[in-house]
Design a protein around this motif. Structure first.
Motif, PDB file in Angstrom:
ATOM      1  N   ASN A 143     -62.398  43.875-136.834  1.00  0.00           N
ATOM      2  CA  ASN A 143     -62.608  42.593-137.513  1.00  0.00           C
ATOM      3  C   ASN A 143     -61.273  41.866-137.594  1.00  0.00           C
ATOM      4  OD1 ASN A 143     -63.104  40.448-139.242  1.00  0.00           O
ATOM      5  ND2 ASN A 143     -64.461  41.625-140.586  1.00  0.00           N
ATOM      6  N   GLY A 144     -61.093  40.904-136.705  1.00  0.00           N
ATOM      7  CA  GLY A 144     -59.831  40.189-136.631  1.00  0.00           C
ATOM      8  C   GLY A 144     -59.532  39.339-137.853  1.00  0.00           C
ATOM      9  N   GLU A 145     -60.549  39.054-138.670  1.00  0.00           N
ATOM     10  CA  GLU A 145     -60.304  38.297-139.897  1.00  0.00           C
ATOM     11  C   GLU A 145     -59.702  39.181-140.990  1.00  0.00           C
ATOM     12  OE1 GLU A 145     -63.869  36.382-141.143  1.00  0.00           O
ATOM     13  OE2 GLU A 145     -64.050  35.145-139.330  1.00  0.00           O
ATOM     14  N   ILE A 146     -59.792  40.508-140.807  1.00  0.00           N
ATOM     15  CA  ILE A 146     -59.281  41.436-141.806  1.00  0.00           C
ATOM     16  C   ILE A 146     -57.991  42.097-141.362  1.00  0.00           C
ATOM     17  CG2 ILE A 146     -59.764  43.604-143.047  1.00  0.00           C
ATOM     18  CD1 ILE A 146     -62.684  42.868-143.043  1.00  0.00           C
ATOM     19  N   THR A 147     -57.922  42.478-140.065  1.00  0.00           N
ATOM     20  CA  THR A 147     -56.754  43.235-139.596  1.00  0.00           C
ATOM     21  C   THR A 147     -56.267  42.765-138.238  1.00  0.00           C
ATOM     22  OG1 THR A 147     -55.896  45.442-139.076  1.00  0.00           O
ATOM     23  CG2 THR A 147     -58.201  45.028-138.566  1.00  0.00           C
ATOM     24  N   GLN A 148     -54.961  42.815-138.086  1.00  0.00           N
ATOM     25  CA  GLN A 148     -54.301  42.630-136.797  1.00  0.00           C
ATOM     26  C   GLN A 148     -53.485  43.883-136.447  1.00  0.00           C
ATOM     27  OE1 GLN A 148     -54.438  39.535-134.755  1.00  0.00           O
ATOM     28  NE2 GLN A 148     -56.253  39.558-136.072  1.00  0.00           N
ATOM     29  N   GLN A 149     -53.733  44.962-137.201  1.00  0.00           N
ATOM     30  CA  GLN A 149     -52.951  46.191-137.022  1.00  0.00           C
ATOM     31  C   GLN A 149     -53.865  47.417-137.071  1.00  0.00           C
ATOM     32  OE1 GLN A 149     -49.761  46.264-139.901  1.00  0.00           O
ATOM     33  NE2 GLN A 149     -48.752  44.488-139.034  1.00  0.00           N
ATOM     34  N   LEU A 150     -54.839  47.480-136.156  1.00  0.00           N
ATOM     35  CA  LEU A 150     -55.765  48.607-136.142  1.00  0.00           C
ATOM     36  C   LEU A 150     -55.146  49.772-135.368  1.00  0.00           C
ATOM     37  CD1 LEU A 150     -58.497  49.673-137.001  1.00  0.00           C
ATOM     38  CD2 LEU A 150     -59.479  48.682-134.920  1.00  0.00           C
ATOM     39  N   ASP A 151     -55.058  50.916-136.039  1.00  0.00           N
ATOM     40  CA  ASP A 151     -54.296  52.058-135.541  1.00  0.00           C
ATOM     41  C   ASP A 151     -55.202  53.283-135.419  1.00  0.00           C
ATOM     42  OD1 ASP A 151     -52.101  53.566-134.742  1.00  0.00           O
ATOM     43  OD2 ASP A 151     -50.906  53.122-136.526  1.00  0.00           O
ATOM     44  N   TRP A 152     -54.694  54.305-134.751  1.00  0.00           N
ATOM     45  CA  TRP A 152     -55.459  55.515-134.433  1.00  0.00           C
ATOM     46  C   TRP A 152     -54.800  56.751-135.047  1.00  0.00           C
ATOM     47  CZ3 TRP A 152     -52.749  52.579-130.778  1.00  0.00           C
ATOM     48  CH2 TRP A 152     -51.520  53.117-130.379  1.00  0.00           C
ATOM     49  N   GLU A 153     -55.611  57.774-135.334  1.00  0.00           N
ATOM     50  CA  GLU A 153     -55.100  59.073-135.787  1.00  0.00           C
ATOM     51  C   GLU A 153     -56.127  60.145-135.425  1.00  0.00           C
ATOM     52  OE1 GLU A 153     -54.086  59.190-139.923  1.00  0.00           O
ATOM     53  OE2 GLU A 153     -52.743  57.451-139.820  1.00  0.00           O
ATOM     54  N   VAL A 154     -55.744  61.119-134.601  1.00  0.00           N
ATOM     55  CA  VAL A 154     -56.630  62.240-134.300  1.00  0.00           C
ATOM     56  C   VAL A 154     -56.438  63.318-135.369  1.00  0.00           C
ATOM     57  CG1 VAL A 154     -54.897  63.318-132.765  1.00  0.00           C
ATOM     58  CG2 VAL A 154     -57.305  63.976-132.598  1.00  0.00           C
ATOM     59  N   GLU A 155     -57.548  63.932-135.808  1.00  0.00           N
ATOM     60  CA  GLU A 155     -57.457  64.925-136.875  1.00  0.00           C
ATOM     61  C   GLU A 155     -58.482  66.048-136.685  1.00  0.00           C
ATOM     62  OE1 GLU A 155     -57.017  63.470-140.796  1.00  0.00           O
ATOM     63  OE2 GLU A 155     -55.916  61.675-140.175  1.00  0.00           O
ATOM     64  N   LEU A 156     -58.088  67.237-137.117  1.00  0.00           N
ATOM     65  CA  LEU A 156     -59.023  68.334-137.301  1.00  0.00           C
ATOM     66  C   LEU A 156     -59.663  68.168-138.670  1.00  0.00           C
ATOM     67  CD1 LEU A 156     -60.145  71.231-136.582  1.00  0.00           C
ATOM     68  CD2 LEU A 156     -58.186  72.106-137.895  1.00  0.00           C
ATOM     69  N   ALA A 157     -60.984  68.253-138.722  1.00  0.00           N
ATOM     70  CA  ALA A 157     -61.686  68.158-139.997  1.00  0.00           C
ATOM     71  C   ALA A 157     -62.334  69.500-140.318  1.00  0.00           C
ATOM     72  CB  ALA A 157     -62.751  67.068-139.950  1.00  0.00           C
ATOM     73  N   ALA A 158     -62.150  69.945-141.554  1.00  0.00           N
ATOM     74  CA  ALA A 158     -62.752  71.188-142.039  1.00  0.00           C
ATOM     75  C   ALA A 158     -63.939  70.848-142.927  1.00  0.00           C
ATOM     76  CB  ALA A 158     -61.729  72.009-142.813  1.00  0.00           C
ATOM     77  N   ILE A 159     -65.035  71.558-142.747  1.00  0.00           N
ATOM     78  CA  ILE A 159     -66.254  71.314-143.516  1.00  0.00           C
ATOM     79  C   ILE A 159     -66.489  72.494-144.451  1.00  0.00           C
ATOM     80  CG2 ILE A 159     -68.740  70.914-143.390  1.00  0.00           C
ATOM     81  CD1 ILE A 159     -68.226  69.767-140.563  1.00  0.00           C
ATOM     82  N   ILE A 160     -66.625  72.203-145.721  1.00  0.00           N
ATOM     83  CA  ILE A 160     -66.809  73.244-146.731  1.00  0.00           C
ATOM     84  C   ILE A 160     -68.223  73.830-146.641  1.00  0.00           C
ATOM     85  CG2 ILE A 160     -66.845  73.724-149.215  1.00  0.00           C
ATOM     86  CD1 ILE A 160     -64.048  73.263-148.052  1.00  0.00           C
ATOM     87  N   GLY A 161     -68.316  75.166-146.800  1.00  0.00           N
ATOM     88  CA  GLY A 161     -69.613  75.815-146.720  1.00  0.00           C
ATOM     89  C   GLY A 161     -70.098  76.418-148.019  1.00  0.00           C
ATOM     90  N   THR A 162     -69.161  76.700-148.918  1.00  0.00           N
ATOM     91  CA  THR A 162     -69.501  77.355-150.180  1.00  0.00           C
ATOM     92  C   THR A 162     -68.759  76.660-151.308  1.00  0.00           C
ATOM     93  OG1 THR A 162     -69.652  79.465-148.998  1.00  0.00           O
ATOM     94  CG2 THR A 162     -69.548  79.570-151.405  1.00  0.00           C
ATOM     95  N   LYS A 163     -69.411  76.472-152.438  1.00  0.00           N
ATOM     96  CA  LYS A 163     -68.795  75.817-153.585  1.00  0.00           C
ATOM     97  C   LYS A 163     -67.453  76.464-153.916  1.00  0.00           C
ATOM     98  CE  LYS A 163     -69.669  74.566-158.422  1.00  0.00           C
ATOM     99  NZ  LYS A 163     -70.657  74.625-159.529  1.00  0.00           N
ATOM    100  N   ALA A 164     -66.403  75.641-154.007  1.00  0.00           N
ATOM    101  CA  ALA A 164     -65.052  76.141-154.224  1.00  0.00           C
ATOM    102  C   ALA A 164     -64.431  75.458-155.437  1.00  0.00           C
ATOM    103  CB  ALA A 164     -64.187  75.895-152.988  1.00  0.00           C
ATOM    104  N   LYS A 165     -64.108  76.238-156.429  1.00  0.00           N
ATOM    105  CA  LYS A 165     -63.456  75.731-157.634  1.00  0.00           C
ATOM    106  C   LYS A 165     -62.321  76.686-157.998  1.00  0.00           C
ATOM    107  CE  LYS A 165     -62.784  73.305-161.398  1.00  0.00           C
ATOM    108  NZ  LYS A 165     -62.166  71.960-161.316  1.00  0.00           N
ATOM    109  N   GLY A 166     -61.093  76.198-157.920  1.00  0.00           N
ATOM    110  CA  GLY A 166     -59.943  77.007-158.288  1.00  0.00           C
ATOM    111  C   GLY A 166     -59.755  78.233-157.416  1.00  0.00           C
ATOM    112  N   VAL A 167     -60.009  78.114-156.110  1.00  0.00           N
ATOM    113  CA  VAL A 167     -59.899  79.275-155.235  1.00  0.00           C
ATOM    114  C   VAL A 167     -58.437  79.518-154.852  1.00  0.00           C
ATOM    115  CG1 VAL A 167     -62.203  78.836-154.328  1.00  0.00           C
ATOM    116  CG2 VAL A 167     -60.220  77.987-153.079  1.00  0.00           C
ATOM    117  N   SER A 168     -58.128  80.741-154.528  1.00  0.00           N
ATOM    118  CA  SER A 168     -56.776  81.091-154.103  1.00  0.00           C
ATOM    119  C   SER A 168     -56.588  80.744-152.638  1.00  0.00           C
ATOM    120  CB  SER A 168     -56.516  82.578-154.311  1.00  0.00           C
ATOM    121  OG  SER A 168     -57.324  83.347-153.423  1.00  0.00           O
ATOM    122  N   ARG A 169     -55.334  80.551-152.243  1.00  0.00           N
ATOM    123  CA  ARG A 169     -55.057  80.296-150.838  1.00  0.00           C
ATOM    124  C   ARG A 169     -55.488  81.485-149.977  1.00  0.00           C
ATOM    125  NH1 ARG A 169     -49.220  79.098-147.803  1.00  0.00           N
ATOM    126  NH2 ARG A 169     -50.160  78.861-145.715  1.00  0.00           N
TER     127      ARG A 169
END
Length: 307
Positions: A143-169
């Motif tokens: 959307n050129g009315e909003i941005t003139q600086q559209l940038d890229w970033e490749v990332e690994l995404a991790a998906i949580i499988g089990t409820k995690a609250k205060g877990v240890s590393r």
């Protein structure tokens, strides 16, 4: 196991599948239908499957291995005949984004953006709303009315499988269901008072997929090459070994104060090579094509179009 969300045709509902090889080539195995044939009740969506817990992955994997490429009639569709969607087309919550998580990216950001040159002492966390997610191959809207600086970033995404609250590393990776590829698009000129969500959370700014590789197939997520090209020219090339905060640290850190739930997504940050860090700076425009790849998972290819 390599899981997908797919449509068999344009008007079909989104369904959960597993990528398999069989007689005649590669197929998408519809897990709900396959389960019915095998006497096991599998759901039809990725989120429902994640909710079942790790045992669902183990059972499905065993049944697929036992089939040995011979799947019941009507359960497997040739891969070429399906359309892949984002693995989780509509996340239940905002994606957790991690900023400044590779050393060289910290340095390049400090030169061109208003970020500190000091390495973060704790993960820098922002978010991207569910509406930013798009399917593999779906166009990214500029959307050129909003941005003139559209940038890229490749990332690994991790998906949580089990409820995690205060877990240890030490135990954190046990809470991860699997991994996928995410492109964190960023309108650099849309940051507001140091806040990033409008810059990074606009519609189409989170391409995701093409598959989810379950965690049992990637026991160490810190060994993966990742790269990104723009119009065939390599811009980013690194390895997840160079994360400042590893996946287990991120899960442990976030879970200290925010309960992570099944299906939650953590985009773990990007290496150096973003457009803002170039000299002169580079941005993407309508007509450009981005391809992002993470080893053992796959690639996403997206065209930029005018909004």
């Amino acid at each position: 196991m390599r899981l997908v969300t797919y449509r068999a045709h344009v008007e079909a509902e989104a369904r959960l599948g597993a990528l398999v090889s069989g007689i005649g080539g590669d197929f998408v195995l519809d897990l709900e239908t396959f389960g019915e044939e095998m006497g096991v009740p599998f759901p039809s969506t990725m989120l429902e499957f994640i909710d079942l817990g790790p045992q669902a992955v183990a059972i499905a994997t065993t049944l697929i291995e036992q089939a040995d490429g011979l799947f019941p009639l009507g359960t497997a569709i040739p891969f070429a005949n399906v359309t892949l969607l984002a693995p989780i087309p509509r996340p239940r919550k905002n994606i957790f984004g991690i900023g400044l998580n590779y050393t060289e990216h910290v340095a390049e950001s400090a030169k061109s953006l208003d970020t500190s040159p000091e390495l973060p002492r704790q993960p820098v966390i922002f978010s991207k709303p569910p509406t930013s997610v798009i399917a593999p191959g779906e166009p990214i809207r500029h959307n050129g009315e909003i941005t003139q600086q559209l940038d890229w970033e490749v990332e690994l995404a991790a998906i949580i499988g089990t409820k995690a609250k205060g877990v240890s590393r030490e135990n954190a990776l046990a809470y991860v269901f699997g991994y996928t590829v995410c492109i964190d698009m960023s309108a650099r000129d849309c940051r507001r008072a140091g806040q990033w969500i409008y810059s990074k959370g606009q519609d189409t700014y989170a391409p995701m997929g093409p598959v989810v590789v379950t965690a049992d197939e990637i026991p160490d997520p810190q060994t993966l090459d990742l790269s990104l090209t723009v119009n065939g020219v390599t811009k980013q090339s690194s390895n997840t070994a160079f994360m400042l905060f590893k996946v287990d640290e991120l899960v442990a850190d976030i879970s200290k104060g925010i309960t992570l739930e099944p299906g939650d997504i953590i985009a773990t940050g990007t290496p150096a090579g973003v457009g803002a860090g170039m000299d002169p700076q580079e941005w993407v425009w309508p007509g450009d094509v981005i391809e992002a790849t993470v080893e053992k998972i796959g690639s996403l290819t997206h065209s930029i179009i005018k909004a």
